[in-house]
Write an enzyme that holds these catalytic residues in place. Structure first.
Site, PDB file in Angstrom:
ATOM      1  N   CYS A 128       6.619   7.329  19.234  1.00  0.00           N
ATOM      2  CA  CYS A 128       7.765   7.739  20.035  1.00  0.00           C
ATOM      3  C   CYS A 128       8.708   8.565  19.163  1.00  0.00           C
ATOM      4  CB  CYS A 128       8.476   6.502  20.551  1.00  0.00           C
ATOM      5  SG  CYS A 128       9.641   6.877  21.832  1.00  0.00           S
ATOM      6  N   THR A 169       9.417  -7.977 -11.940  1.00  0.00           N
ATOM      7  CA  THR A 169       8.711  -9.233 -12.223  1.00  0.00           C
ATOM      8  C   THR A 169       7.468  -9.348 -11.344  1.00  0.00           C
ATOM      9  OG1 THR A 169      10.786 -10.277 -12.842  1.00  0.00           O
ATOM     10  CG2 THR A 169       8.959 -11.752 -12.274  1.00  0.00           C
ATOM     11  N   GLN A 192      -7.274   1.069   4.565  1.00  0.00           N
ATOM     12  CA  GLN A 192      -8.030   0.647   5.748  1.00  0.00           C
ATOM     13  C   GLN A 192      -9.522   0.514   5.461  1.00  0.00           C
ATOM     14  OE1 GLN A 192      -7.070  -0.295   8.776  1.00  0.00           O
ATOM     15  NE2 GLN A 192      -4.899   0.091   8.502  1.00  0.00           N
ATOM     16  N   HIS A 200      -2.686  -7.195   2.652  1.00  0.00           N
ATOM     17  CA  HIS A 200      -2.599  -7.790   3.998  1.00  0.00           C
ATOM     18  C   HIS A 200      -3.569  -7.191   5.002  1.00  0.00           C
ATOM     19  CE1 HIS A 200      -0.147  -4.828   6.452  1.00  0.00           C
ATOM     20  NE2 HIS A 200       0.147  -4.376   5.256  1.00  0.00           N
ATOM     21  N   GLY A 248       0.843  -1.191   0.000  1.00  0.00           N
ATOM     22  CA  GLY A 248       0.000   0.000   0.000  1.00  0.00           C
ATOM     23  C   GLY A 248       0.884   1.249   0.000  1.00  0.00           C
ATOM     24  N   THR A 249       1.973   1.177   0.713  1.00  0.00           N
ATOM     25  CA  THR A 249       2.908   2.308   0.768  1.00  0.00           C
ATOM     26  C   THR A 249       3.397   2.658  -0.631  1.00  0.00           C
ATOM     27  OG1 THR A 249       3.641   1.651   2.980  1.00  0.00           O
ATOM     28  CG2 THR A 249       5.132   3.063   1.717  1.00  0.00           C
TER      29      THR A 249
END
Ligand code: PLP
Length: 375
Positions: free
Chosen positions: A320, A232, A174, A196, A72-73
């Site tokens: 963080c 590929t 999402q 995923h 997705g990135t």
């Protein structure tokens, strides 16, 4: 000890059995490279193109509009950098985007469009940010942290009016499990998904590039995917993604009803059991699997450790940064007070979530919060 409750489906999902079954033959017996010309290659090519038809159908697109990617990135990056390269200008994205959209926008020196306290985009503010200099506008369909579904058709209408030359990118990563993306994203020029998140394998995604919309490739090489994404083809991954998509669409209505009821029981139960607990965003505007709460006086990371030990696998909304835990950019953009944002908890349900999972979370979360408040 009870069976653990996996409540982190927004991070990733178990593969659907249909997807595993579809994938296995292409890992071993039907291993061909679809770019070749002999029989083994032709078999792989046929599977790739059949999967493309399924993916296109599930996304309300034509097969020629589908570009397979490795995540997705990558799909988000290809849409933003690839569209911007063709039409340089100002890139605008919502303030609550995933980093896969936020960082490309920042790299291109873009601007952020604010959201309202419920997490939906502020359409009046968007109108003010847009102008003829804007060439790309990215607004996600559903948020990964708080689950808010954006009024994408309204966004598209505002973009067409205020920045008629701009393209609209929507990250539907999402959303796909819960929302009819084919209908909801019909007006967008680019639509990104990731296998995923809906029962497919990791490392496979797709980008819809509407016919007539230009995109410059980022990955150069053999010219696969109609020269829009070389490399590929991941035949097994794509075949599995198509199977997961098909099953997700087939079951979606029933899943939304069943999981939505579980989510409501979980959220209402925790709101009643934990003093000071608050729900983030507006439930009616969220995907059915999202339960996002804040607990003042508690630190998310400590809460996650206790929940992990209790067999409840969840996530936090805080990141963080340079040693200091700060509320996420999503909560900050929604105006969630810092003290609340520091005690954020995301419980994300999926098609496999059961009543027992919810029962375990309903017992473990109040206990963990009480323990941390005593310390
Ligand atoms: N966009 C959103 C909204 C996401 O939630 C995620 C994954 O967390 C991504 C993009 C990235 O997808 P991938 O994990 O396939 O790179």
């Amino acid at each position: 000890m009870s069976v653990p409750a996996y409540l982190d489906n927004a991070a990733t999902t178990a593969m659907r059995p249909e997807a595993v079954a579809a994938m296995v033959p292409y890992l071993r017996d039907r291993f061909g490279n679809p770019s070749g010309s002999h029989a083994v290659s032709r078999e792989a090519k046929k599977a790739l193109e059949e999967a493309r038809d399924v993916v296109a159908d599930c996304l309300g697109a034509d097969a020629s509009e589908i570009v397979f990617t490795a995540s997705g990135t990558e799909a988000d990056n290809l849409a933003i950098f690839g569209a911007h390269a063709v039409r340089p200008g100002v890139v605008v994205c919502s303030a609550v985007e995933h980093h896969a959209v936020l960082h490309p926008t920042e790299i291109l020196g873009g601007a952020l469009a604010p959201v309202l306290p419920d997490g939906t985009i502020d359409l009046d503010a968007l109108r003010l940010v847009l102008g003829p200099e804007v060439s790309v506008v990215a607004v996600m369909l559903a948020n990964n942290e708080v689950g808010t579904v954006q009024p994408l058709a309204d966004v598209v209408a505002v973009v067409r009016e205020r920045a008629p030359g701009a393209v609209v990118v929507t990250d539907a990563v999402q959303a796909f499990s819960w929302v009819d993306v084919a209908a909801a994203a019909a007006g967008a020029d680019f639509v990104a998904v990731s296998a995923h998140k809906f029962g497919g394998p990791k490392g496979v995604g797709a980008l819809v590039v509407r016919r007539g919309v230009q995109v410059r490739t980022m990955i150069h090489g053999g010219g696969q995917e109609r020269d829009r994404r070389s490399g590929t083809s991941n035949v097994a991954g794509v075949v599995a993604m198509a199977a997961a998509m098909h099953a997700t669409v087939r079951d979606r209505e029933a899943t939304v009803a069943r999981v939505g009821a579980l989510r409501d029981r979980l959220a209402d139960g925790l709101l009643a059991a934990v003093e000071g607990a608050a729900e983030t965003g507006h439930r009616a505007r969220k995907v059915a699997g999202n339960c996002h709460l804040t607990f003042p006086g508690v630190e998310s990371e400590a809460l996650l450790v206790l929940l992990d030990a209790a067999g409840v696998y969840a996530a936090a909304g805080s990141a963080c940064t340079s040693g200091a835990v700060e509320p996420s950019h999503v909560l900050a953009a929604m105006g969630v007070p810092r003290e609340r944002g520091l005690g954020a908890l995301r419980l994300s349900l999926g098609p496999e979530t059961t009543d027992a999972d919810v029962d375990l979370a309903l017992a473990a979360v109040p206990e963990a919060v009480a323990r941390l408040r005593e310390e």
